[in-house]
Scaffold this motif. Sequence first.
Motif, PDB file in Angstrom:
ATOM      1  N   TYR A  35       0.882  -1.254   0.145  1.00 45.16           N
ATOM      2  CA  TYR A  35      -0.014   0.195   0.006  1.00 45.16           C
ATOM      3  C   TYR A  35       0.897   1.263  -0.089  1.00 45.16           C
ATOM      4  O   TYR A  35       1.902   1.246   0.675  1.00 45.16           O
ATOM      5  CB  TYR A  35      -0.930   0.000   1.314  1.00 45.16           C
ATOM      6  N   GLN A  37       0.872   5.301   0.936  1.00 43.88           N
ATOM      7  CA  GLN A  37       0.258   6.437   1.784  1.00 43.88           C
ATOM      8  C   GLN A  37       0.933   7.839   1.350  1.00 43.88           C
ATOM      9  O   GLN A  37       2.008   8.081   1.814  1.00 43.88           O
ATOM     10  CB  GLN A  37       0.217   6.324   3.175  1.00 43.88           C
ATOM     11  N   GLU A  41      -3.250  11.657   3.024  1.00 45.40           N
ATOM     12  CA  GLU A  41      -4.017  10.769   2.340  1.00 45.40           C
ATOM     13  C   GLU A  41      -4.121   9.367   2.919  1.00 45.40           C
ATOM     14  O   GLU A  41      -3.239   8.953   3.907  1.00 45.40           O
ATOM     15  CB  GLU A  41      -3.814  10.598   0.955  1.00 45.40           C
ATOM     16  N   GLY A  42      -5.111   8.384   2.720  1.00 37.49           N
ATOM     17  CA  GLY A  42      -5.174   7.262   3.024  1.00 37.49           C
ATOM     18  C   GLY A  42      -4.186   6.099   2.668  1.00 37.49           C
ATOM     19  O   GLY A  42      -3.464   6.468   1.757  1.00 37.49           O
ATOM     20  N   LEU A  43      -4.515   5.043   3.011  1.00 37.55           N
ATOM     21  CA  LEU A  43      -3.796   3.847   2.337  1.00 37.55           C
ATOM     22  C   LEU A  43      -4.327   3.596   1.059  1.00 37.55           C
ATOM     23  O   LEU A  43      -5.442   3.132   0.859  1.00 37.55           O
ATOM     24  CB  LEU A  43      -3.858   2.857   3.204  1.00 37.55           C
ATOM     25  N   PHE A  45      -4.409   0.908  -1.896  1.00 36.71           N
ATOM     26  CA  PHE A  45      -4.110  -0.410  -2.691  1.00 36.71           C
ATOM     27  C   PHE A  45      -3.018  -0.452  -3.882  1.00 36.71           C
ATOM     28  O   PHE A  45      -3.221   0.421  -4.890  1.00 36.71           O
ATOM     29  CB  PHE A  45      -5.195  -1.314  -2.888  1.00 36.71           C
ATOM     30  N   TYR A  48      -1.195  -7.088  -4.849  1.00 33.32           N
ATOM     31  CA  TYR A  48      -1.348  -8.255  -4.055  1.00 33.32           C
ATOM     32  C   TYR A  48      -0.537  -9.314  -4.608  1.00 33.32           C
ATOM     33  O   TYR A  48      -0.954  -9.660  -5.676  1.00 33.32           O
ATOM     34  CB  TYR A  48      -2.903  -8.626  -3.887  1.00 33.32           C
ATOM     35  N   ASP A  56      -3.119  -9.190  -8.019  1.00 35.55           N
ATOM     36  CA  ASP A  56      -3.951  -7.980  -8.470  1.00 35.55           C
ATOM     37  C   ASP A  56      -3.072  -6.871  -8.256  1.00 35.55           C
ATOM     38  O   ASP A  56      -2.314  -6.813  -7.145  1.00 35.55           O
ATOM     39  CB  ASP A  56      -4.942  -7.861  -7.567  1.00 35.55           C
ATOM     40  N   SER A  58      -3.823  -3.822  -9.827  1.00 35.99           N
ATOM     41  CA  SER A  58      -4.777  -2.980 -10.267  1.00 35.99           C
ATOM     42  C   SER A  58      -4.371  -1.486  -9.585  1.00 35.99           C
ATOM     43  O   SER A  58      -4.747  -0.578 -10.379  1.00 35.99           O
ATOM     44  CB  SER A  58      -6.101  -3.378 -10.170  1.00 35.99           C
ATOM     45  N   PHE A  91       3.608   0.860   2.605  1.00 37.87           N
ATOM     46  CA  PHE A  91       3.454  -0.333   3.566  1.00 37.87           C
ATOM     47  C   PHE A  91       3.190  -1.629   3.091  1.00 37.87           C
ATOM     48  O   PHE A  91       2.553  -1.642   2.129  1.00 37.87           O
ATOM     49  CB  PHE A  91       2.006   0.244   4.652  1.00 37.87           C
TER      50      PHE A  91
ATOM     51  N   LYS B   9     -11.836  13.599   8.912  1.00 39.41           N
ATOM     52  CA  LYS B   9     -10.633  13.490   9.165  1.00 39.41           C
ATOM     53  C   LYS B   9     -10.597  13.587  10.295  1.00 39.41           C
ATOM     54  O   LYS B   9      -9.326  12.842  10.744  1.00 39.41           O
ATOM     55  CB  LYS B   9      -9.954  14.326   8.037  1.00 39.41           C
ATOM     56  N   TYR B  86      -9.082   3.270  10.466  1.00 39.63           N
ATOM     57  CA  TYR B  86      -9.469   3.281   9.084  1.00 39.63           C
ATOM     58  C   TYR B  86     -10.467   2.260   8.836  1.00 39.63           C
ATOM     59  O   TYR B  86     -10.533   1.032   9.308  1.00 39.63           O
ATOM     60  CB  TYR B  86      -8.213   2.567   8.431  1.00 39.63           C
ATOM     61  N   ALA B  95     -10.095 -10.670  -6.804  1.00 37.12           N
ATOM     62  CA  ALA B  95      -8.833 -10.836  -6.013  1.00 37.12           C
ATOM     63  C   ALA B  95      -8.860 -10.471  -4.889  1.00 37.12           C
ATOM     64  O   ALA B  95      -8.018 -11.071  -4.063  1.00 37.12           O
ATOM     65  CB  ALA B  95      -7.846 -10.035  -6.656  1.00 37.12           C
ATOM     66  N   LYS B  97      -8.959  -7.941  -2.928  1.00 36.66           N
ATOM     67  CA  LYS B  97      -8.252  -7.106  -1.927  1.00 36.66           C
ATOM     68  C   LYS B  97      -8.926  -6.370  -1.156  1.00 36.66           C
ATOM     69  O   LYS B  97      -9.954  -6.270  -1.150  1.00 36.66           O
ATOM     70  CB  LYS B  97      -7.556  -6.272  -3.055  1.00 36.66           C
ATOM     71  N   LEU B  98      -8.142  -5.850  -0.245  1.00 39.04           N
ATOM     72  CA  LEU B  98      -8.537  -4.945   0.872  1.00 39.04           C
ATOM     73  C   LEU B  98      -8.423  -3.546   0.422  1.00 39.04           C
ATOM     74  O   LEU B  98      -7.204  -2.976   0.419  1.00 39.04           O
ATOM     75  CB  LEU B  98      -7.774  -5.408   2.451  1.00 39.04           C
ATOM     76  N   PHE B 100      -8.952   0.648   1.571  1.00 38.75           N
ATOM     77  CA  PHE B 100      -9.254   1.376   2.918  1.00 38.75           C
ATOM     78  C   PHE B 100      -9.723   2.612   2.685  1.00 38.75           C
ATOM     79  O   PHE B 100      -9.700   3.187   1.490  1.00 38.75           O
ATOM     80  CB  PHE B 100      -7.868   1.540   3.345  1.00 38.75           C
ATOM     81  N   GLY B 101     -10.241   3.261   3.454  1.00 39.61           N
ATOM     82  CA  GLY B 101     -10.759   4.634   3.406  1.00 39.61           C
ATOM     83  C   GLY B 101      -9.715   5.611   3.801  1.00 39.61           C
ATOM     84  O   GLY B 101      -8.576   4.870   4.281  1.00 39.61           O
ATOM     85  N   GLN B 102     -10.076   6.665   4.003  1.00 41.81           N
ATOM     86  CA  GLN B 102      -8.804   7.763   4.317  1.00 41.81           C
ATOM     87  C   GLN B 102      -8.555   7.782   5.597  1.00 41.81           C
ATOM     88  O   GLN B 102      -7.358   8.625   6.009  1.00 41.81           O
ATOM     89  CB  GLN B 102      -9.130   9.297   3.678  1.00 41.81           C
ATOM     90  N   GLY B 103      -9.322   7.370   6.597  1.00 40.11           N
ATOM     91  CA  GLY B 103      -8.861   7.203   7.839  1.00 40.11           C
ATOM     92  C   GLY B 103      -9.536   8.617   8.585  1.00 40.11           C
ATOM     93  O   GLY B 103      -9.776   9.505   8.096  1.00 40.11           O
TER      94      GLY B 103
END
Lengths: 113, 110
Positions: A35, A37, A41-43, A45, A48, A56, A58, A91, B9, B86, B95, B97-98, B100-103
């Motif tokens: 990931y 960051q 901003e957030g994480l 993707f 994988y 993945d 993407s 990360f 935020k 988060y 696939a 995948k996970l 995430f939001g911005q937190g």
Amino acid sequence: NAGVMQNPRHLVRRRGQEARLRCSPMKGHSHVYWYRQLPEEGLKFMVYLQKENIIDESGMPKERFSAEFPKEGPSILRIQQVVRGDSAAYFCASSPSNTGELFFGEGSRLTVL
Amino acid sequence: AQRVTQPEKLLSVFKGAPVELKCNYSYSGSPELFWYVQYSRQRLQLLLRHISRESIKGFTADLNKGETSFHLKKPFAQEEDSAMYYCALRTIQGAQKLVFGQGTRLTINP
């Protein structure tokens, strides 16, 4: 179990150089995720992987970025010809199976001058 | 495409007050939802997942498919709850995948 290990923790590169970030998953984990960051901003993707396979990618920019997870050794995120916009925290996370519970490393902070 | 939105935020509440961290998602399939937390100087870690239906550290979250929400709640905030939270979505198809939001940075004031 030492947890997910990332190195280097901090990396400084000049524009045009290459950056290599390493991630050793937890023992027994065969799923690795990267990931990014960006500041404030957030994480996001990126990719994988399972052993020797990209599942993945993407979220990975089409150019300059690549990732691998070889049969032996850590997963590597490689950024060629870095630009200032690549400055971010990267990360890595691992899991024993794809259940959604990810174990995160402490991150690698890349600064491009 | 799947997306997770955390509209706040920053969130600041007083100790002992109720806490609600908002999370909305968009995904055409059946999602799995998670809350991850990062305490100061610690790694990001799983707090809870909707399929477990359990309370962790006094926190609960209910998946509301009608409103596409998965808000995190705690009736009485404690100072040690101060952290970055988060919300995350895992796709069931494909696939897996996970995402995430911005937190949301939660601060509990004494």
